[in-house]
Design a protein around this motif. Structure first.
Motif, short mmCIF file in Angstrom:
data_model
loop_
_atom_site.label_atom_id
_atom_site.label_comp_id
_atom_site.label_asym_id
_atom_site.label_seq_id
_atom_site.Cartn_x
_atom_site.Cartn_y
_atom_site.Cartn_z
N GLU A 1 0.79 -1.23 0.00
CA GLU A 1 0.00 0.00 0.00
C GLU A 1 0.83 1.29 0.00
O GLU A 1 0.58 2.18 -0.83
CB GLU A 1 -0.96 0.02 1.20
CG GLU A 1 -2.04 -1.04 1.17
CD GLU A 1 -1.61 -2.35 1.81
OE1 GLU A 1 -0.40 -2.54 2.00
OE2 GLU A 1 -2.47 -3.19 2.12
N PRO A 2 1.83 1.45 0.90
CA PRO A 2 2.54 2.73 0.91
C PRO A 2 3.26 3.02 -0.41
O PRO A 2 3.26 4.16 -0.89
CB PRO A 2 3.57 2.57 2.04
CG PRO A 2 3.01 1.50 2.91
CD PRO A 2 2.29 0.57 1.99
N GLU A 3 3.85 1.98 -1.01
CA GLU A 3 4.57 2.19 -2.27
C GLU A 3 3.57 2.48 -3.40
O GLU A 3 3.87 3.25 -4.32
CB GLU A 3 5.43 0.97 -2.62
CG GLU A 3 6.64 0.79 -1.71
CD GLU A 3 6.25 0.39 -0.29
OE1 GLU A 3 5.38 -0.49 -0.12
OE2 GLU A 3 6.80 0.97 0.67
N PRO B 1 -8.56 0.55 1.72
CA PRO B 1 -8.48 1.91 2.28
C PRO B 1 -7.07 2.32 2.68
O PRO B 1 -6.72 3.51 2.62
CB PRO B 1 -9.38 1.83 3.52
CG PRO B 1 -10.31 0.70 3.25
CD PRO B 1 -9.55 -0.28 2.41
N ALA B 2 -6.24 1.35 3.09
CA ALA B 2 -4.87 1.69 3.50
C ALA B 2 -4.11 2.35 2.35
O ALA B 2 -3.19 3.14 2.59
CB ALA B 2 -4.14 0.43 3.96
N SER C 1 -14.48 -4.71 5.79
CA SER C 1 -13.46 -4.67 4.74
C SER C 1 -12.82 -6.06 4.68
O SER C 1 -12.85 -6.82 5.64
CB SER C 1 -12.43 -3.60 5.10
OG SER C 1 -11.45 -3.51 4.10
N ASP C 2 -12.25 -6.36 3.51
CA ASP C 2 -11.53 -7.62 3.31
C ASP C 2 -10.48 -7.78 4.42
O ASP C 2 -9.76 -6.81 4.67
CB ASP C 2 -10.87 -7.54 1.92
CG ASP C 2 -10.41 -8.87 1.41
OD1 ASP C 2 -10.89 -9.90 1.90
OD2 ASP C 2 -9.56 -8.89 0.50
N PRO C 3 -10.35 -8.89 5.12
CA PRO C 3 -10.94 -10.21 4.90
C PRO C 3 -12.06 -10.57 5.89
O PRO C 3 -12.22 -11.76 6.17
CB PRO C 3 -9.74 -11.12 5.12
CG PRO C 3 -8.95 -10.44 6.19
CD PRO C 3 -9.21 -8.96 6.06
N ALA C 4 -12.84 -9.59 6.39
CA ALA C 4 -13.91 -9.91 7.35
C ALA C 4 -14.86 -10.95 6.77
O ALA C 4 -15.27 -11.90 7.45
CB ALA C 4 -14.67 -8.63 7.69
N TRP D 1 -15.11 2.39 -4.06
CA TRP D 1 -14.71 1.58 -5.21
C TRP D 1 -15.96 1.14 -5.96
O TRP D 1 -16.82 0.45 -5.41
CB TRP D 1 -13.92 0.36 -4.76
CG TRP D 1 -12.55 0.72 -4.26
CD1 TRP D 1 -12.19 1.03 -2.99
CD2 TRP D 1 -11.36 0.82 -5.05
NE1 TRP D 1 -10.85 1.32 -2.94
CE2 TRP D 1 -10.31 1.19 -4.18
CE3 TRP D 1 -11.07 0.63 -6.40
CZ2 TRP D 1 -9.00 1.38 -4.63
CZ3 TRP D 1 -9.76 0.81 -6.84
CH2 TRP D 1 -8.74 1.19 -5.96
N THR D 2 -16.04 1.53 -7.24
CA THR D 2 -17.17 1.12 -8.07
C THR D 2 -16.84 -0.22 -8.72
O THR D 2 -15.78 -0.37 -9.35
CB THR D 2 -17.40 2.17 -9.18
OG1 THR D 2 -17.50 3.44 -8.55
CG2 THR D 2 -18.65 1.86 -9.98
#
Lengths: 371, 297
Positions: free
Chosen positions: A225-227, A253-254, A297-300, A364-365
């Motif tokens: 995510e950060p990259e 979201p991250a 959110s994934d992976p709930a 996210w669509t």
């Protein structure tokens, strides 16, 4: 005094009897450490399913008792807590760990204890065809499936003919790069350039200028995510206008929190999208929101489905014996969950569902839902 | 390759390199003041970034109050470092090596404290220095707005440290204490005060840097244990640990080398090339290569 001692002993005896009657299940996930946010989603998804099942009478007339263990996102801690759950607490099944490296380290303990282990980790390296562990099952689409779908969408829909790849240096990224090379190759398309951005780097100017000079017409993002956030910000900075399609870390979201406006327009392959209009997803999202006051959110969804899978397996087996449960999970179980039809395949994956989605600045669509 | 691409790569290298230089300034300052290397130097950047995030984004305080509170707490942390780490070690006969090892442990300790309280995922820094898509463009080259704040603060801090250490009585007291504590005391220098000041100022400099770097490095563990700490330290080593201007130039050189290694050689070997050059510098010029404005006196 005597009556007090008698009452205490009676309560203790009742509690012991109750706990003997419960179906003990372990949830091993990260609540501290690098993946702690995932642990929160995992616990909430699993607890929701347990409460729903228990409120309707439990399984075979017994309540499910979920014990939560913290793996601290650390393979050696995961080893300790899984060992404790299996051999000391003697649970019926273990959910997690959720990190691939931790799963690789502990799955043999489940085999040794003859107890099913259901995980949400996504590395293809512990597919059944590779590790041959009949007690290990996966509750999400693995990364091989996701990257294959990403490449398919990039070529067939976005029309990318000269893909450029930016990738990280971890096993997660390198395994994805191998799949991307294989899938583009299978379509007769050559990756014009693949550039690495190591975890922690905050400048990708050199990499992006090289990709630009190689003439890429679409960016395939295989980083964490950060990259991913660094890369999209710099693409906007350098005014390089190409379609961007990223791996699963680019669809959470991250990533969008860190990238801000720069993430608008990015495509990603996701394991879960709460905007799915499917009835099972809508129902899960509504229950989750009402219980926890936030969107899942994934992976709930994977662990929510997993608890239901286990409950169904216990019902079919009419037993909590580990070997019988593994047999049912492998060969006899088929049920509909949040992630669609759940059935164990040759890799011991229960699902291959993923979504191609595009970020619009708010959410996210969903563009396509793939099985 | 177009000229503007090369220019863009150069400008980006200077920009990222200035962030290394900013961290290097903290290293130079502590060495100049008490001749100690604090391996937990970079932790101050992480702490101030998380504190600012907490005050500004989570509690909803204003920018100024959040900034002052964060930097103030980090300055007090510097004082804590002195009384809880430096003094006990010195009292029991420990020296520079023991201090280095202790601060290394402190660095790891802070990383774990942050993991426990905030988790490991990076958090977005509020857009107080401009949005993610706010860029300044000139002559075909562009840079995020935040870098201009960094350039400004780097220039101010460089000049401030130079002025403080060389032109003021406080600076002279600091350097005198660093060179010989007993003699400085005999000459009337308040060693107790100057040592406290050295610790507080060094963590303050890095604390300010942390808030400025967070839009680029995010509010993340990267700010407290990532490569920026090593690169900041490398920048200071190139300055012989004594020259604030040299630390910034060293950082910028490192940033430029990194970016051109990526552009003309390989992104995979970027760090290998950069650190090979640094090792070569240490072997052939162990006293630093950018030591102009100050001399060991």
């Amino acid at each position: 005094m005597k009556s007090k001692i008698f009452a205490t002993l009676l309560v203790l005896a009742l509690l012991t009897a109750l706990s003997f009657g419960a179906i003990k299940v372990a949830l091993c996930a990260p609540f501290t450490g690098l993946g702690s946010i995932l642990g929160d989603y995992i616990k909430k998804g699993a607890k929701l399913a347990v409460e729903e099942i228990n409120s309707t009478g439990g399984v075979l007339g017994e309540q499910i008792e979920l014990t939560v263990y913290d793996t601290a996102a650390n393979p050696s801690t995961a080893m300790n807590v899984v060992r404790r759950a299996l051999f000391s607490d003697k649970v019926v099944a273990v959910f997690g760990p959720n990190m691939s490296s931790a799963v690789l380290g502990v799955h043999q303990l489940a085999q040794q204890a003859k107890t099913p282990m259901l995980v949400g980790a996504t590395s293809p390296s512990f597919r059944f065809t590779k590790v041959h562990n009949p007690f290990l099952f996966r509750l999400r689409a693995d990364d091989d499936v996701k990257v294959s779908q990403l490449v398919k969408y990039a070529v067939d829909v976005l029309g990318i003919k000269k893909p450029g790849v930016i990738y990280g240096s971890t096993d997660y990224c390198l395994a994805a790069l191998d799949v991307a090379k294989r899938e583009f190759g299978a379509r007769g398309i050559e990756i014009v350039d693949a550039e690495q951005i190591k975890e922690g780097e905050k400048d990708a100017t050199g990499q992006l200028l090289k990709l630009k000079n190689a003439g890429f017409d679409g960016l395939i993002g295989l980083t964490h995510e950060p990259e991913a956030a660094v890369v999209v910000k710099q693409l906007r900075q350098l005014e390089i206008d190409v379609p961007i399609i990223g791996f699963s870390a680019w669809g959470v979201p991250a990533f969008t929190d860190l990238a801000g406006d720069a993430a608008i327009g990015v495509y990603s392959v996701q394991g879960f999208n709460p905007n799915d209009s499917e009835l099972a997803v809508r129902s899960f999202v509504a229950h989750y929101k009402s219980k926890w006051g936030e969107e899942p959110s994934d992976p709930a969804q994977a662990y929510y489905d997993g608890i239901y899978l286990l409950a169904k397996a216990i019902e079919i087996a009419n037993s909590t014996d580990g070997e019988k449960l593994a047999e049912v999970l492998s060969n006899q179980l088929e049920m509909y969950g949040v992630q669609g039809m759940l059935k164990c395949d040759e890799h011991h994956n229960f699902t291959s569902i993923c979504y191609i989605s595009q970020f619009d600045g708010e959410s996210w669509t969903i563009i396509d839902k793939l099985h | 390759m177009e000229t503007k691409d090369i220019l863009q790569n150069l400008v980006s290298g200077i920009a990222i390199g200035s962030t290394y230089g900013l961290i290097g300034l903290g290293v130079v300052f502590l060495w100049q003041s008490i001749e100690r290397i604090n391996f937990a130097n970079i932790s101050s950047a992480m702490l101030s970034a998380y504190l600012f995030y907490t005050f500004y984004s989570e509690i909803g305080m204003g920018f100024f109050i959040s900034f002052v509170l964060s930097v103030g707490i980090v300055a007090l942390y510097g004082l804590g470092l002195r009384y809880l780490i430096h003094e006990p070690i010195t009292k029991r006969g420990g020296g520079r090596l023991e201090f280095v090892v202790a601060t290394l442990m402190i660095c790891v300790l802070w990383l774990n404290v942050i993991i426990v309280f905030y988790g490991g995922l990076p958090k977005p820094f509020p857009p107080v220095f401009g949005k993610a898509t706010d860029f300044v463009r000139f002559a075909g080259v562009s840079l995020p707005v935040v870098y201009f704040y960094i350039f400004l603060v780097v220039a101010i801090l460089m000049a401030f440290l130079h002025f403080l250490l060389r032109k003021t009585l406080v600076g002279k007291s600091l350097r005198a204490t660093a060179q010989n504590k007993e003699v400085a005391q005999l000459m009337g220098v308040n060693v107790n005060l100057t040592t406290s000041l050295a610790f507080m100022l060094s963590t303050t400099v890095v604390g300010i840097a942390g808030i400025l770097l967070a839009p680029i490095y995010f509010v993340s563990l990267e700010l407290g244990g990532g490569s920026i700490g090593i690169k900041g330290f490398s920048a200071a080593v190139m300055a012989g640990l004594i020259d604030p201007y040299g630390a910034v130039v060293g950082g910028i050189l490192l940033g430029i080398i990194e970016n051109f290694s990526t552009l003309f050689i390989s992104s995979t070997y970027r760090d290998v090339i950069s650190f090979l050059i640094l090792v070569a510098v240490l072997i052939f010029k162990p006293k630093g290569i950018f030591v102009w404005s100050l001399h060991r006196d």
